[in-house]
Design a protein around this motif. Structure first.
Motif, PDB file in Angstrom:
ATOM      1  N   PHE A  91       0.835  -1.193   0.000  1.00  0.00           N
ATOM      2  CA  PHE A  91       0.000   0.000   0.000  1.00  0.00           C
ATOM      3  C   PHE A  91       0.873   1.247   0.000  1.00  0.00           C
ATOM      4  O   PHE A  91       1.981   1.242   0.537  1.00  0.00           O
ATOM      5  CB  PHE A  91      -0.893   0.038   1.246  1.00  0.00           C
ATOM      6  CG  PHE A  91      -1.739  -1.186   1.451  1.00  0.00           C
ATOM      7  CD1 PHE A  91      -1.272  -2.218   2.241  1.00  0.00           C
ATOM      8  CD2 PHE A  91      -2.983  -1.288   0.874  1.00  0.00           C
ATOM      9  CE1 PHE A  91      -2.037  -3.357   2.445  1.00  0.00           C
ATOM     10  CE2 PHE A  91      -3.762  -2.421   1.075  1.00  0.00           C
ATOM     11  CZ  PHE A  91      -3.291  -3.452   1.862  1.00  0.00           C
ATOM     12  N   TYR A 124       0.602   5.350   1.180  1.00  0.00           N
ATOM     13  CA  TYR A 124      -0.159   6.333   1.933  1.00  0.00           C
ATOM     14  C   TYR A 124       0.492   7.708   1.777  1.00  0.00           C
ATOM     15  O   TYR A 124       1.711   7.830   1.573  1.00  0.00           O
ATOM     16  CB  TYR A 124      -0.161   6.004   3.434  1.00  0.00           C
ATOM     17  CG  TYR A 124      -0.942   4.773   3.822  1.00  0.00           C
ATOM     18  CD1 TYR A 124      -0.356   3.514   3.784  1.00  0.00           C
ATOM     19  CD2 TYR A 124      -2.263   4.875   4.269  1.00  0.00           C
ATOM     20  CE1 TYR A 124      -1.068   2.381   4.167  1.00  0.00           C
ATOM     21  CE2 TYR A 124      -2.982   3.756   4.662  1.00  0.00           C
ATOM     22  CZ  TYR A 124      -2.371   2.511   4.605  1.00  0.00           C
ATOM     23  OH  TYR A 124      -3.073   1.401   4.994  1.00  0.00           O
ATOM     24  N   GLN A 159       0.768  11.324   4.049  1.00  0.00           N
ATOM     25  CA  GLN A 159       0.550  11.973   5.340  1.00  0.00           C
ATOM     26  C   GLN A 159       0.935  13.430   5.199  1.00  0.00           C
ATOM     27  O   GLN A 159       2.122  13.782   5.202  1.00  0.00           O
ATOM     28  CB  GLN A 159       1.360  11.297   6.455  1.00  0.00           C
ATOM     29  CG  GLN A 159       1.049  11.840   7.829  1.00  0.00           C
ATOM     30  CD  GLN A 159       1.799  11.113   8.928  1.00  0.00           C
ATOM     31  OE1 GLN A 159       2.856  10.534   8.700  1.00  0.00           O
ATOM     32  NE2 GLN A 159       1.245  11.116  10.130  1.00  0.00           N
ATOM     33  N   GLN A 184      -1.041  15.815   9.812  1.00  0.00           N
ATOM     34  CA  GLN A 184      -2.292  15.094   9.570  1.00  0.00           C
ATOM     35  C   GLN A 184      -2.110  13.588   9.737  1.00  0.00           C
ATOM     36  O   GLN A 184      -1.011  13.105  10.008  1.00  0.00           O
ATOM     37  CB  GLN A 184      -2.791  15.399   8.155  1.00  0.00           C
ATOM     38  CG  GLN A 184      -3.041  16.859   7.870  1.00  0.00           C
ATOM     39  CD  GLN A 184      -4.128  17.445   8.752  1.00  0.00           C
ATOM     40  OE1 GLN A 184      -5.205  16.887   8.888  1.00  0.00           O
ATOM     41  NE2 GLN A 184      -3.835  18.581   9.351  1.00  0.00           N
ATOM     42  N   SER A 185      -3.213  12.901   9.546  1.00  0.00           N
ATOM     43  CA  SER A 185      -3.188  11.441   9.610  1.00  0.00           C
ATOM     44  C   SER A 185      -2.824  10.857   8.246  1.00  0.00           C
ATOM     45  O   SER A 185      -2.504  11.579   7.310  1.00  0.00           O
ATOM     46  CB  SER A 185      -4.561  10.937  10.058  1.00  0.00           C
ATOM     47  OG  SER A 185      -4.551   9.541  10.214  1.00  0.00           O
ATOM     48  N   LEU A 186      -2.883   9.549   8.155  1.00  0.00           N
ATOM     49  CA  LEU A 186      -2.541   8.871   6.909  1.00  0.00           C
ATOM     50  C   LEU A 186      -3.778   8.701   6.044  1.00  0.00           C
ATOM     51  O   LEU A 186      -4.846   8.335   6.524  1.00  0.00           O
ATOM     52  CB  LEU A 186      -1.968   7.476   7.197  1.00  0.00           C
ATOM     53  CG  LEU A 186      -0.512   7.405   7.622  1.00  0.00           C
ATOM     54  CD1 LEU A 186      -0.344   7.876   9.053  1.00  0.00           C
ATOM     55  CD2 LEU A 186       0.000   5.976   7.473  1.00  0.00           C
ATOM     56  N   THR A 187      -3.590   8.928   4.756  1.00  0.00           N
ATOM     57  CA  THR A 187      -4.639   8.698   3.773  1.00  0.00           C
ATOM     58  C   THR A 187      -4.124   7.703   2.739  1.00  0.00           C
ATOM     59  O   THR A 187      -3.036   7.902   2.179  1.00  0.00           O
ATOM     60  CB  THR A 187      -5.044  10.000   3.066  1.00  0.00           C
ATOM     61  OG1 THR A 187      -5.497  10.939   4.045  1.00  0.00           O
ATOM     62  CG2 THR A 187      -6.141   9.759   2.054  1.00  0.00           C
ATOM     63  N   LEU A 188      -4.884   6.668   2.478  1.00  0.00           N
ATOM     64  CA  LEU A 188      -4.477   5.663   1.507  1.00  0.00           C
ATOM     65  C   LEU A 188      -4.562   6.226   0.099  1.00  0.00           C
ATOM     66  O   LEU A 188      -5.608   6.755  -0.302  1.00  0.00           O
ATOM     67  CB  LEU A 188      -5.362   4.428   1.635  1.00  0.00           C
ATOM     68  CG  LEU A 188      -5.054   3.257   0.712  1.00  0.00           C
ATOM     69  CD1 LEU A 188      -3.666   2.693   1.004  1.00  0.00           C
ATOM     70  CD2 LEU A 188      -6.118   2.164   0.848  1.00  0.00           C
ATOM     71  N   LEU A 191       4.317   7.061   2.586  1.00  0.00           N
ATOM     72  CA  LEU A 191       4.677   5.827   3.293  1.00  0.00           C
ATOM     73  C   LEU A 191       4.224   4.606   2.517  1.00  0.00           C
ATOM     74  O   LEU A 191       3.116   4.569   1.975  1.00  0.00           O
ATOM     75  CB  LEU A 191       4.043   5.786   4.682  1.00  0.00           C
ATOM     76  CG  LEU A 191       4.498   6.881   5.650  1.00  0.00           C
ATOM     77  CD1 LEU A 191       3.326   7.737   6.057  1.00  0.00           C
ATOM     78  CD2 LEU A 191       5.160   6.272   6.864  1.00  0.00           C
ATOM     79  N   PHE A 247       5.093  -0.867   8.191  1.00  0.00           N
ATOM     80  CA  PHE A 247       5.355   0.365   7.476  1.00  0.00           C
ATOM     81  C   PHE A 247       6.840   0.610   7.293  1.00  0.00           C
ATOM     82  O   PHE A 247       7.660   0.306   8.179  1.00  0.00           O
ATOM     83  CB  PHE A 247       4.756   1.551   8.233  1.00  0.00           C
ATOM     84  CG  PHE A 247       3.266   1.644   8.112  1.00  0.00           C
ATOM     85  CD1 PHE A 247       2.445   0.855   8.902  1.00  0.00           C
ATOM     86  CD2 PHE A 247       2.684   2.515   7.204  1.00  0.00           C
ATOM     87  CE1 PHE A 247       1.056   0.934   8.782  1.00  0.00           C
ATOM     88  CE2 PHE A 247       1.306   2.608   7.080  1.00  0.00           C
ATOM     89  CZ  PHE A 247       0.495   1.821   7.872  1.00  0.00           C
ATOM     90  N   GLY A 248       7.177   1.218   6.152  1.00  0.00           N
ATOM     91  CA  GLY A 248       8.502   1.779   5.971  1.00  0.00           C
ATOM     92  C   GLY A 248       8.608   3.080   6.744  1.00  0.00           C
ATOM     93  O   GLY A 248       7.611   3.572   7.298  1.00  0.00           O
ATOM     94  N   ASP A 249       9.807   3.653   6.768  1.00  0.00           N
ATOM     95  CA  ASP A 249      10.032   4.890   7.505  1.00  0.00           C
ATOM     96  C   ASP A 249       9.527   6.121   6.773  1.00  0.00           C
ATOM     97  O   ASP A 249       9.555   7.220   7.332  1.00  0.00           O
ATOM     98  CB  ASP A 249      11.515   5.056   7.829  1.00  0.00           C
ATOM     99  CG  ASP A 249      11.927   4.235   9.031  1.00  0.00           C
ATOM    100  OD1 ASP A 249      13.140   4.027   9.224  1.00  0.00           O
ATOM    101  OD2 ASP A 249      11.022   3.804   9.777  1.00  0.00           O
ATOM    102  N   ARG A 285      10.035  11.861   3.152  1.00  0.00           N
ATOM    103  CA  ARG A 285       9.591  13.230   3.451  1.00  0.00           C
ATOM    104  C   ARG A 285       9.899  14.095   2.244  1.00  0.00           C
ATOM    105  O   ARG A 285      11.048  14.320   1.912  1.00  0.00           O
ATOM    106  CB  ARG A 285      10.279  13.758   4.695  1.00  0.00           C
ATOM    107  CG  ARG A 285       9.757  15.111   5.170  1.00  0.00           C
ATOM    108  CD  ARG A 285      10.488  15.545   6.432  1.00  0.00           C
ATOM    109  NE  ARG A 285      10.221  14.655   7.553  1.00  0.00           N
ATOM    110  CZ  ARG A 285       9.209  14.784   8.398  1.00  0.00           C
ATOM    111  NH1 ARG A 285       8.342  15.778   8.240  1.00  0.00           N
ATOM    112  NH2 ARG A 285       9.060  13.944   9.401  1.00  0.00           N
TER     113      ARG A 285
END
Lengths: 112, 114
Positions: B33, B35, B37, B41-45, B92, B105-107, B110
């Motif tokens: 997957f 995502y 961020q 904020q939060s994560l959005t797929l 991510l 999850f990967g790191d 950015r």
């Protein structure tokens, strides 16, 4: 929009105190998961609770789930400075579904 | 659990350019997957990367903007195309073994767009 709403958005406590974070969701779920994100890093899975479970423990973590209220809480006992992070709940809506739907998150700061 | 390597870890790009992010897993996984961020904020797929077929995109995300490849069960790429400052986010990669079970999850990458 996000499935989950979390409160508080930010929480600051003293080391040794307990921290409680809440998550609410809108539709029926198969399971709910909690993740931690340290600053600038990826997410780490903490605990999963199924829709037919009411409470689950893992070390200093305690998670509750109230499906009638569509809410969950994460309790961290005896907090440590290393617990400083953002915490997210994520829901799986139906059995076999792949997707996670994340809440807005709570930023937790533990003051030494 | 799976170990995920994501590259680059961060980048600063000029608007109008494109960047490809790589995600490498140390074992074969069925689900991968991507995502986004956004700051604070939060994560959005964004999409589910399907091996051997086109990715499945979530509402609000399109293939022209976020092309995804998944040539095998251990590797995927996400390209952010024609970038604008609004694309400044953490991207991510995550993997799952069993549907509905915890993802790894990967790191993250950015990304800042000037």
């Amino acid at each position: 929009s996000q499935q989950g709403e979390e409160d508080p958005q930010a929480l600051s406590i003293q080391e040794g105190e307990n921290a409680t974070m809440n998550c609410s969701y809108k539709t029926s779920i198969n399971n709910l998961q909690w993740y931690r994100q340290n600053s600038g890093r990826g997410l780490v899975h903490l605990i999963l609770i199924r829709s037919n479970e009411r409470e689950k423990h893992s070390g200093r973590l305690r998670v509750t789930l109230d499906t009638s209220k569509k809410s969950s809480s994460l309790l961290i006992t005896a907090s440590r400075a290393a617990d400083t992070a953002s915490y997210f709940c994520a829901t799986v809506l139906i059995q076999g579904a792949q997707k996670l739907v994340f809440g807005q998150g709570t930023r937790l700061t533990i003051n030494p | 659990s799976a170990v995920i390597s994501q590259k680059p870890s961060r980048d600063i790009c000029q608007r109008g350019t494109s960047l490809t992010i790589q995600c490498q897993v140390d074992s074969q996984v069925t689900m991968m997957f991507w995502y986004r961020q956004q700051p604070g904020q939060s994560l959005t797929l964004i999409a589910t990367a399907n091996q051997g077929s086109e990715a499945t995109y979530e509402s609000g995300f399109v293939i022209d903007k976020f092309p995804i490849s998944r040539p095998n069960l251990t590797f995927s790429t996400l390209t952010v195309s024609n970038m604008s400052p609004e694309d400044s986010s953490i991207y991510l990669c995550s993997v799952g073994v069993t549907p509905g079970q915890p993802q790894h999850f990967g790191d993250g990458t950015r990304l800042s767009i000037l």
